[in-house]
Enzyme design. Sequence first.
Site, PDB file in Angstrom:
ATOM      1  CG  HIS A  60     -16.100   0.889  18.918  1.00  0.00           C
ATOM      2  ND1 HIS A  60     -16.790   1.735  19.738  1.00  0.00           N
ATOM      3  CD2 HIS A  60     -14.977   0.527  19.601  1.00  0.00           C
ATOM      4  CE1 HIS A  60     -16.106   1.881  20.872  1.00  0.00           C
ATOM      5  NE2 HIS A  60     -15.007   1.159  20.814  1.00  0.00           N
TER       6      HIS A  60
ATOM      7  CG  ASP B  39      -9.403  -4.335  21.301  1.00  0.00           C
ATOM      8  OD1 ASP B  39      -8.441  -4.138  22.060  1.00  0.00           O
ATOM      9  OD2 ASP B  39     -10.583  -4.078  21.604  1.00  0.00           O
TER      10      ASP B  39
HETATM   11  C1  LIG Z   1     -18.455  -4.021  19.125  1.00  0.00           C
HETATM   12  C2  LIG Z   1     -19.735  -4.639  18.603  1.00  0.00           C
HETATM   13  C3  LIG Z   1     -20.408  -5.457  19.756  1.00  0.00           C
HETATM   14  C4  LIG Z   1     -20.689  -3.551  18.144  1.00  0.00           C
HETATM   15  O1  LIG Z   1     -21.804  -4.191  17.639  1.00  0.00           O
HETATM   16  P1  LIG Z   1     -23.111  -3.381  17.178  1.00  0.00           P
HETATM   17  O2  LIG Z   1     -23.387  -2.327  18.167  1.00  0.00           O
HETATM   18  O3  LIG Z   1     -24.165  -4.392  16.885  1.00  0.00           O
HETATM   19  O4  LIG Z   1     -22.587  -2.694  15.853  1.00  0.00           O
HETATM   20  P2  LIG Z   1     -23.447  -2.149  14.670  1.00  0.00           P
HETATM   21  O5  LIG Z   1     -24.808  -1.746  15.136  1.00  0.00           O
HETATM   22  O6  LIG Z   1     -22.618  -1.126  13.987  1.00  0.00           O
HETATM   23  O7  LIG Z   1     -23.572  -3.409  13.706  1.00  0.00           O
HETATM   24  C5  LIG Z   1     -24.163  -3.302  12.462  1.00  0.00           C
HETATM   25  C6  LIG Z   1     -24.231  -4.654  11.834  1.00  0.00           C
HETATM   26  O8  LIG Z   1     -22.906  -5.113  11.574  1.00  0.00           O
HETATM   27  C7  LIG Z   1     -22.707  -6.382  12.171  1.00  0.00           C
HETATM   28  N1  LIG Z   1     -21.385  -6.408  12.758  1.00  0.00           N
HETATM   29  C8  LIG Z   1     -20.889  -5.520  13.645  1.00  0.00           C
HETATM   30  N2  LIG Z   1     -19.644  -5.872  13.964  1.00  0.00           N
HETATM   31  C9  LIG Z   1     -19.357  -6.990  13.259  1.00  0.00           C
HETATM   32  C10 LIG Z   1     -18.227  -7.814  13.199  1.00  0.00           C
HETATM   33  N3  LIG Z   1     -17.151  -7.546  13.930  1.00  0.00           N
HETATM   34  N4  LIG Z   1     -18.258  -8.870  12.385  1.00  0.00           N
HETATM   35  C11 LIG Z   1     -19.342  -9.143  11.641  1.00  0.00           C
HETATM   36  N5  LIG Z   1     -20.462  -8.399  11.663  1.00  0.00           N
HETATM   37  C12 LIG Z   1     -20.471  -7.331  12.480  1.00  0.00           C
HETATM   38  C13 LIG Z   1     -23.752  -6.453  13.298  1.00  0.00           C
HETATM   39  O9  LIG Z   1     -24.064  -7.794  13.616  1.00  0.00           O
HETATM   40  C14 LIG Z   1     -24.904  -5.727  12.679  1.00  0.00           C
HETATM   41  O10 LIG Z   1     -25.558  -6.598  11.798  1.00  0.00           O
HETATM   42  P3  LIG Z   1     -27.171  -6.844  11.904  1.00  0.00           P
HETATM   43  O11 LIG Z   1     -27.766  -5.507  11.616  1.00  0.00           O
HETATM   44  O12 LIG Z   1     -27.445  -7.870  10.856  1.00  0.00           O
HETATM   45  O13 LIG Z   1     -27.418  -7.319  13.302  1.00  0.00           O
HETATM   46  C15 LIG Z   1     -19.448  -5.552  17.407  1.00  0.00           C
HETATM   47  O14 LIG Z   1     -18.927  -4.761  16.363  1.00  0.00           O
HETATM   48  C16 LIG Z   1     -18.520  -6.695  17.728  1.00  0.00           C
HETATM   49  O15 LIG Z   1     -18.938  -7.674  18.339  1.00  0.00           O
HETATM   50  N6  LIG Z   1     -17.241  -6.608  17.277  1.00  0.00           N
HETATM   51  C17 LIG Z   1     -16.279  -7.651  17.480  1.00  0.00           C
HETATM   52  C18 LIG Z   1     -15.789  -7.682  18.894  1.00  0.00           C
HETATM   53  C19 LIG Z   1     -14.834  -6.547  19.200  1.00  0.00           C
HETATM   54  O16 LIG Z   1     -13.924  -6.250  18.441  1.00  0.00           O
HETATM   55  N7  LIG Z   1     -15.045  -5.941  20.362  1.00  0.00           N
HETATM   56  C20 LIG Z   1     -14.205  -4.873  20.826  1.00  0.00           C
HETATM   57  C21 LIG Z   1     -14.904  -3.577  20.731  1.00  0.00           C
HETATM   58  S1  LIG Z   1     -13.810  -2.303  21.313  1.00  0.00           S
END
Ligand SMILES: CC(C)(COP(=O)(O)OP(=O)(O)OC[C@H]1O[C@@H](n2cnc3c(N)ncnc32)[C@H](O)[C@@H]1OP(=O)(O)O)[C@@H](O)C(=O)NCCC(=O)NCCS
Length: 377
Positions: free
Chosen positions: A259, A315
């Site tokens: 998130h 979700d």
């Molecule tokens: C919501 C989201 C966009 C946030 O992403 P973010 O802001 O980049 O999150 P973070 O900064 O905490 O991520 C840290 C690391 O974990 C990874 N990561 C985060 N969520 C991940 C996931 N669901 N699956 C795999 N890896 C994930 C990121 O790619 C990042 O890796 P990096 O440093 O190598 O780029 C992301 O978690 C995501 O796409 N989740 C899946 C979609 C989803 O459930 N969306 C609904 C949100 S309410």
Amino acid sequence: MEGYAKGLEGVIAGESTICQINGEKGQLLYRGYPIEQLAKHVSFEDTTYLLLYGHLPNQQDSALFRAKMRNARELGPQILDMISHFPEASHPMELLQSVIAYLSAYVEHRIHHGPTCNCRETLHQVAQLPSVIAAYHRIRNGLRYIPPQKSLSHGANFLYMLRGELPTEEEGKIMDSALVMHAEHAFNASTFTARVVASSQSTCYSSISAAIGSLYGSLHGGANERVMDMVDEIGTKENVVPWLEAALAKNQKVMGMGHRVYKAKDPRSNLMEEYLLYLSEQSGDMRYYDILKELELQTRKRMEEKGKPIYPNVDFFSGAVYRLLGIPTKLFTPIFAMSRVSGWLAHVLEQRMDNRLYRPRALYTGPEPRDLPSDLP
Ligand SMILES: CC(C)(COP(=O)(O)OP(=O)(O)OC[C@H]1O[C@@H](n2cnc3c(N)ncnc32)[C@H](O)[C@@H]1OP(=O)(O)O)[C@@H](O)C(=O)NCCC(=O)NCCS
């Protein structure tokens, strides 16, 4: 340029007393009340009252508000007609957006008489969205429209109108609680959209219709739909590890995990998990629960090893909960809208209390001033 933040990330764009999120601690509060307590003990109708009025209703106000909401559920013949004739290939979010804009034509708007609005009186938008979604589903599937039942809660009535049979008491409570959990989440894209429209002193119907349009976008609503696509693709608990390893190797995200704001477990995901376990045991179908729990465990383990801990968001379990309640995937985002409309309206009212027209500036990156060419066609 100083002060420029793409997507307004990190920019404080207004003051609000409605919702507080502490991402580090995994806390979500509406008007100061923790979401876990509201979702367990307060109905969606009383939560809507809380969001719109700023405090929980006393018994008398709760009964009055409930009656007003339930009296406003029935769809007029014009709306039923619109649902029947809406283009076959359209998405239900397009229908919701149009219905709200259309309903506006039947209301005498009081917006020009001060900062308040009669949406707290008419309650059209909150009361009728579930009826529209249920009617859409039934009419599209050649089934008859089921009129609402006033004895049922907001969530239970939605399931009744959708499925054409009374839900169990527990199913009704789970649906109502899921709506409470999605009712508000501060300044996200759709809520900000609602406030921007409100800031021009347009009607609350315009605000809500625009907010639905924003939620329709694939970057906002719809993550639980994609979780279920993923669960269907994985198929069995045994396939979780091979699927996950292949997905992570391709840098593919695990849907429903991680998130932007929560860096601890999203408090709503615990309750959703509890509801999924209950419904799975009741139906004797543990498949979704088993796959999701294994996926959570394995993803968390691998991400912790990488030093990038991530947790389930709301979700992750909600799509499976809805599926076990008999709700088709296409309706997941409309259900998000029918819940979030309470939060949107609260923000519209708050915007009007201390309004200033939103008018940010753009960083101009176009051509320098120049004269028209002499050989204009
Ligand atoms: C919501 C989201 C966009 C946030 O992403 P973010 O802001 O980049 O999150 P973070 O900064 O905490 O991520 C840290 C690391 O974990 C990874 N990561 C985060 N969520 C991940 C996931 N669901 N699956 C795999 N890896 C994930 C990121 O790619 C990042 O890796 P990096 O440093 O190598 O780029 C992301 O978690 C995501 O796409 N989740 C899946 C979609 C989803 O459930 N969306 C609904 C949100 S309410």
